[in-house]
Design a protein around this motif. Structure first.
Motif, PDB file in Angstrom:
ATOM      1  N   GLN A  79      -3.410   7.848   1.066  1.00 36.79           N
ATOM      2  CA  GLN A  79      -4.068   6.538   1.044  1.00 36.79           C
ATOM      3  C   GLN A  79      -3.398   5.546   1.988  1.00 36.79           C
ATOM      4  O   GLN A  79      -3.991   4.544   2.367  1.00 36.79           O
ATOM      5  CB  GLN A  79      -4.087   5.965  -0.381  1.00 36.79           C
ATOM      6  CG  GLN A  79      -4.979   6.709  -1.315  1.00 36.79           C
ATOM      7  CD  GLN A  79      -6.435   6.618  -0.894  1.00 36.79           C
ATOM      8  OE1 GLN A  79      -6.918   5.582  -0.461  1.00 36.79           O
ATOM      9  NE2 GLN A  79      -7.129   7.729  -1.008  1.00 36.79           N
ATOM     10  N   TYR A  80      -2.158   5.830   2.378  1.00 36.64           N
ATOM     11  CA  TYR A  80      -1.439   4.947   3.290  1.00 36.64           C
ATOM     12  C   TYR A  80      -1.608   5.437   4.725  1.00 36.64           C
ATOM     13  O   TYR A  80      -1.463   6.616   5.012  1.00 36.64           O
ATOM     14  CB  TYR A  80       0.053   4.893   2.949  1.00 36.64           C
ATOM     15  CG  TYR A  80       0.845   4.136   3.976  1.00 36.64           C
ATOM     16  CD1 TYR A  80       0.830   2.751   3.985  1.00 36.64           C
ATOM     17  CD2 TYR A  80       1.578   4.793   4.943  1.00 36.64           C
ATOM     18  CE1 TYR A  80       1.532   2.035   4.936  1.00 36.64           C
ATOM     19  CE2 TYR A  80       2.288   4.093   5.902  1.00 36.64           C
ATOM     20  CZ  TYR A  80       2.258   2.722   5.900  1.00 36.64           C
ATOM     21  OH  TYR A  80       2.949   2.020   6.841  1.00 36.64           O
ATOM     22  N   ARG A  93      -8.099  -0.426  -0.468  1.00 39.22           N
ATOM     23  CA  ARG A  93      -7.273   0.665  -0.987  1.00 39.22           C
ATOM     24  C   ARG A  93      -6.247   0.162  -1.997  1.00 39.22           C
ATOM     25  O   ARG A  93      -5.977   0.832  -2.990  1.00 39.22           O
ATOM     26  CB  ARG A  93      -6.578   1.403   0.162  1.00 39.22           C
ATOM     27  CG  ARG A  93      -7.544   2.189   1.015  1.00 39.22           C
ATOM     28  CD  ARG A  93      -6.830   3.005   2.047  1.00 39.22           C
ATOM     29  NE  ARG A  93      -7.776   3.637   2.955  1.00 39.22           N
ATOM     30  CZ  ARG A  93      -7.459   4.602   3.787  1.00 39.22           C
ATOM     31  NH1 ARG A  93      -6.222   5.072   3.846  1.00 39.22           N
ATOM     32  NH2 ARG A  93      -8.364   5.126   4.579  1.00 39.22           N
ATOM     33  N   LEU A 137       0.828  -1.201   0.000  1.00 37.85           N
ATOM     34  CA  LEU A 137       0.000   0.000   0.000  1.00 37.85           C
ATOM     35  C   LEU A 137       0.864   1.253   0.000  1.00 37.85           C
ATOM     36  O   LEU A 137       0.576   2.215  -0.717  1.00 37.85           O
ATOM     37  CB  LEU A 137      -0.939  -0.002   1.203  1.00 37.85           C
ATOM     38  CG  LEU A 137      -1.909   1.161   1.314  1.00 37.85           C
ATOM     39  CD1 LEU A 137      -2.772   1.289   0.060  1.00 37.85           C
ATOM     40  CD2 LEU A 137      -2.773   1.009   2.555  1.00 37.85           C
ATOM     41  N   LYS A 138       1.925   1.251   0.763  1.00 43.17           N
ATOM     42  CA  LYS A 138       2.827   2.412   0.799  1.00 43.17           C
ATOM     43  C   LYS A 138       3.442   2.647  -0.585  1.00 43.17           C
ATOM     44  O   LYS A 138       3.466   3.771  -1.087  1.00 43.17           O
ATOM     45  CB  LYS A 138       3.917   2.219   1.843  1.00 43.17           C
ATOM     46  CG  LYS A 138       4.802   3.435   2.009  1.00 43.17           C
ATOM     47  CD  LYS A 138       5.594   3.344   3.276  1.00 43.17           C
ATOM     48  CE  LYS A 138       6.476   4.539   3.493  1.00 43.17           C
ATOM     49  NZ  LYS A 138       5.771   5.788   3.606  1.00 43.17           N
ATOM     50  N   SER A 179       0.682   3.850  -3.044  1.00 42.76           N
ATOM     51  CA  SER A 179       0.228   5.210  -2.766  1.00 42.76           C
ATOM     52  C   SER A 179       1.264   6.228  -3.231  1.00 42.76           C
ATOM     53  O   SER A 179       0.904   7.300  -3.719  1.00 42.76           O
ATOM     54  CB  SER A 179      -0.092   5.395  -1.286  1.00 42.76           C
ATOM     55  OG  SER A 179       1.064   5.278  -0.483  1.00 42.76           O
ATOM     56  N   GLU A 180       2.535   5.894  -3.104  1.00 40.83           N
ATOM     57  CA  GLU A 180       3.583   6.780  -3.601  1.00 40.83           C
ATOM     58  C   GLU A 180       3.589   6.801  -5.130  1.00 40.83           C
ATOM     59  O   GLU A 180       3.723   7.859  -5.746  1.00 40.83           O
ATOM     60  CB  GLU A 180       4.942   6.348  -3.062  1.00 40.83           C
ATOM     61  CG  GLU A 180       5.086   6.601  -1.567  1.00 40.83           C
ATOM     62  CD  GLU A 180       6.311   5.956  -0.967  1.00 40.83           C
ATOM     63  OE1 GLU A 180       7.024   5.199  -1.669  1.00 40.83           O
ATOM     64  OE2 GLU A 180       6.569   6.205   0.226  1.00 40.83           O
ATOM     65  N   TYR A 233       0.919   8.913  -6.469  1.00 43.15           N
ATOM     66  CA  TYR A 233       0.961  10.284  -5.942  1.00 43.15           C
ATOM     67  C   TYR A 233      -0.226  10.559  -5.027  1.00 43.15           C
ATOM     68  O   TYR A 233      -0.824  11.634  -5.061  1.00 43.15           O
ATOM     69  CB  TYR A 233       1.023  11.316  -7.086  1.00 43.15           C
ATOM     70  CG  TYR A 233       2.239  11.142  -7.966  1.00 43.15           C
ATOM     71  CD1 TYR A 233       3.497  11.565  -7.545  1.00 43.15           C
ATOM     72  CD2 TYR A 233       2.132  10.518  -9.202  1.00 43.15           C
ATOM     73  CE1 TYR A 233       4.612  11.383  -8.335  1.00 43.15           C
ATOM     74  CE2 TYR A 233       3.246  10.327 -10.002  1.00 43.15           C
ATOM     75  CZ  TYR A 233       4.486  10.763  -9.564  1.00 43.15           C
ATOM     76  OH  TYR A 233       5.598  10.574 -10.350  1.00 43.15           O
ATOM     77  N   GLN A 234      -0.561   9.563  -4.204  1.00 40.59           N
ATOM     78  CA  GLN A 234      -1.649   9.695  -3.241  1.00 40.59           C
ATOM     79  C   GLN A 234      -1.189   9.185  -1.873  1.00 40.59           C
ATOM     80  O   GLN A 234      -1.700   8.193  -1.354  1.00 40.59           O
ATOM     81  CB  GLN A 234      -2.870   8.906  -3.706  1.00 40.59           C
ATOM     82  CG  GLN A 234      -3.467   9.398  -4.986  1.00 40.59           C
ATOM     83  CD  GLN A 234      -4.719   8.624  -5.344  1.00 40.59           C
ATOM     84  OE1 GLN A 234      -5.486   8.226  -4.483  1.00 40.59           O
ATOM     85  NE2 GLN A 234      -4.921   8.416  -6.631  1.00 40.59           N
ATOM     86  N   PRO A 235      -0.207   9.857  -1.269  1.00 34.45           N
ATOM     87  CA  PRO A 235       0.350   9.358  -0.004  1.00 34.45           C
ATOM     88  C   PRO A 235      -0.672   9.278   1.129  1.00 34.45           C
ATOM     89  O   PRO A 235      -0.491   8.500   2.066  1.00 34.45           O
ATOM     90  CB  PRO A 235       1.458  10.359   0.317  1.00 34.45           C
ATOM     91  CG  PRO A 235       1.110  11.581  -0.459  1.00 34.45           C
ATOM     92  CD  PRO A 235       0.397  11.108  -1.691  1.00 34.45           C
ATOM     93  N   LEU A 279      -6.061   1.536  -5.826  1.00 30.34           N
ATOM     94  CA  LEU A 279      -4.830   2.124  -6.346  1.00 30.34           C
ATOM     95  C   LEU A 279      -4.292   1.347  -7.541  1.00 30.34           C
ATOM     96  O   LEU A 279      -3.833   1.942  -8.518  1.00 30.34           O
ATOM     97  CB  LEU A 279      -3.767   2.216  -5.247  1.00 30.34           C
ATOM     98  CG  LEU A 279      -4.019   3.290  -4.195  1.00 30.34           C
ATOM     99  CD1 LEU A 279      -3.053   3.118  -3.026  1.00 30.34           C
ATOM    100  CD2 LEU A 279      -3.900   4.684  -4.783  1.00 30.34           C
TER     101      LEU A 279
END
Length: 64
Positions: free
Chosen positions: A37-38, A50, A25-26, A29-30, A33-35, A54
């Motif tokens: 979300q983590y 999630r 997930l990390k 999310s990176e 470009y949706q940090p 993503l």
């Protein structure tokens, strides 16, 4: 989940996202470009949801 004022460790651990989910997930999310979300305190099912969202967004972006 609380049981008589105490946390039930077994329920707590089974509800928490796994280490593998957290790492995935990390990274996703990176990459998307949706940090935001983590989060470290997600449940197993919320982390799975999630990750699925993503992955779909990244696949869609890569299809262009």
């Amino acid at each position: 989940m609380q049981v008589q004022g105490r946390y039930d460790a077994k329920v707590f651990l089974t509800e928490q996202m796994t280490r593998t989910q957290g790492l995935r997930l990390k990274r996703l999310s990176e990459e998307a470009y949706q940090p935001a979300q983590y989060a470290r305190d997600l449940s197993f099912s919320e982390a799975a949801r999630r990750i699925q969202v993503l992955e779909a967004e990244i696949d869609l972006a890569n299809s262009f």
